[in-house]
Design an enzyme around this catalytic site. Sequence first.
Site: not given
Ligand code: GLN
Length: 486
Positions: A77, A152, A176
């Site tokens: 990532k 994400s 994410s």
């Molecule tokens: N969807 C969550 C957010 O927008 C989780 C994101 C993540 O785990 N990096 O913060």
Amino acid sequence: MSFSAAAIAERVRSRQATAVEVATAALDAIARTEPKVHAYLEVFSQRALADAKAIDDRIARGEGSTLPLAGVPVALKDNICLAWGKTTCGSRMLENYHSPFTATAAQALIDAGAVVIGKTNLDEFGMGSTTENSAFGPTFNPWDPARIPGGSSGGSAAAVAASTVPIALGSDTGGSIRQPASHCGVVGIKPTYGRVSRYGLVAYASSLDQVGVLAATVEDAALALSIIAGHDPADSTSAQRTREDFRRELATPIPHLVIGVPRQARSPANDPAVSASLEATINQLSRHGAVIVDVDLPMTDYGIAAYYIVAPAEASSNLARFDGVRYGRRAQLGKGASLEELYTRSRAEGLGPEVKRRIMLGTHVLSSGYYDAYYATALKVRRRIKADFDAAFSLGGCHAILMPAAPTPAFTVGARSDPLSMYLEDVYTVGVNLAGLPAICVPAPRDAAFSSLPVGMQLVGPAWSESSLLRIARTLEPTGGFPRPH
Ligand code: GLN
């Protein structure tokens, strides 16, 4: 090419295949799928072949036994630092950032013989649930390119689902890894907070962030986690624990397995496909001899509110360094512009709308006069969420809690336009991060009557129970492996 990291490493070590052949196959797969999927922000074609050649040379010199991931192509990532290429975090702010060092977790894979094929797309700085918040355009779901892959870590999940790499690293601050795993039909494991070093993971919300694995099989997830786990002197929040061989432990069944199903997981708000997959998974676990018990996580509904205070609060502080001076893209200003203008314009130009929203939210909840009402209250809720899980594990006596990773299967690109409906996507995942617990998401049995898309179920365990979670997950894996997109 066999598509499991364990099998690839075995073949490369025994010289039935070369790492160069494997890297070439991965690059070919990327060339075929990327026009539709856009999982990658950067592909290291030249470098990957050279690195693969170096692995082949080491194997020729008899060093194969020290390389558990010999020649395995992996993706990272793009919020995980690598000493070559760029680390953009999906942001204009870092579009030209070259990290001078490699993250500890990534280095562990490289030291084990893995070949980094590329960096994957993400919502800017990890903020989002679809990858639509990437400054470089969204990733598309390999099961249906009209749909989002989740986020994400959507690029990492899609890279595995599209069979370009068997293993990718992601990060999970509020779901994410698990939510994109669910949407892309792959395995995703979010380790216990402190299991894996965060050194070199660009910080979003430091008390919640963990690096973890997306993989095509439970065995590969276990293999990769064993390699990236462990104490790191460069990250004081990484725990001192003896190394575990999660892959070897997979073979040991758990006697008298008890699985808790929270009342809240059977929500009428779930998409029917998700409800059907939950019941099918419960049946599958019962058939394997598990005892299913009801548990209660009464604070579930407050998880989103607490998370969307704690995470932005930490983000507002962590992202202060991207000011065009210490880090990040600097705005071009005329002569005589003030330092304040430089900061303001650099941040206004470099950061996307969701990131700005979170910084404003975070700054607000930490500000004098609002701190107690919001931030301090959210921390109390956080403690109660942790207490709910502890009670379910101790009073309920269960090894793990089963619940969906997301309330719906993958939706179409653009379908969630307001931030609040997007935040609600995280209802089943954020509590786990607030409590610091490990969780694994695996593709669940599907009812074709409801959806042709994958649906994942997550198993949440007590701290440091990754071995048990992986063993339970293994029992849910069909003999021929999880289904793959065409
Ligand atoms: N969807 C969550 C957010 O927008 C989780 C994101 C993540 O785990 N990096 O913060």
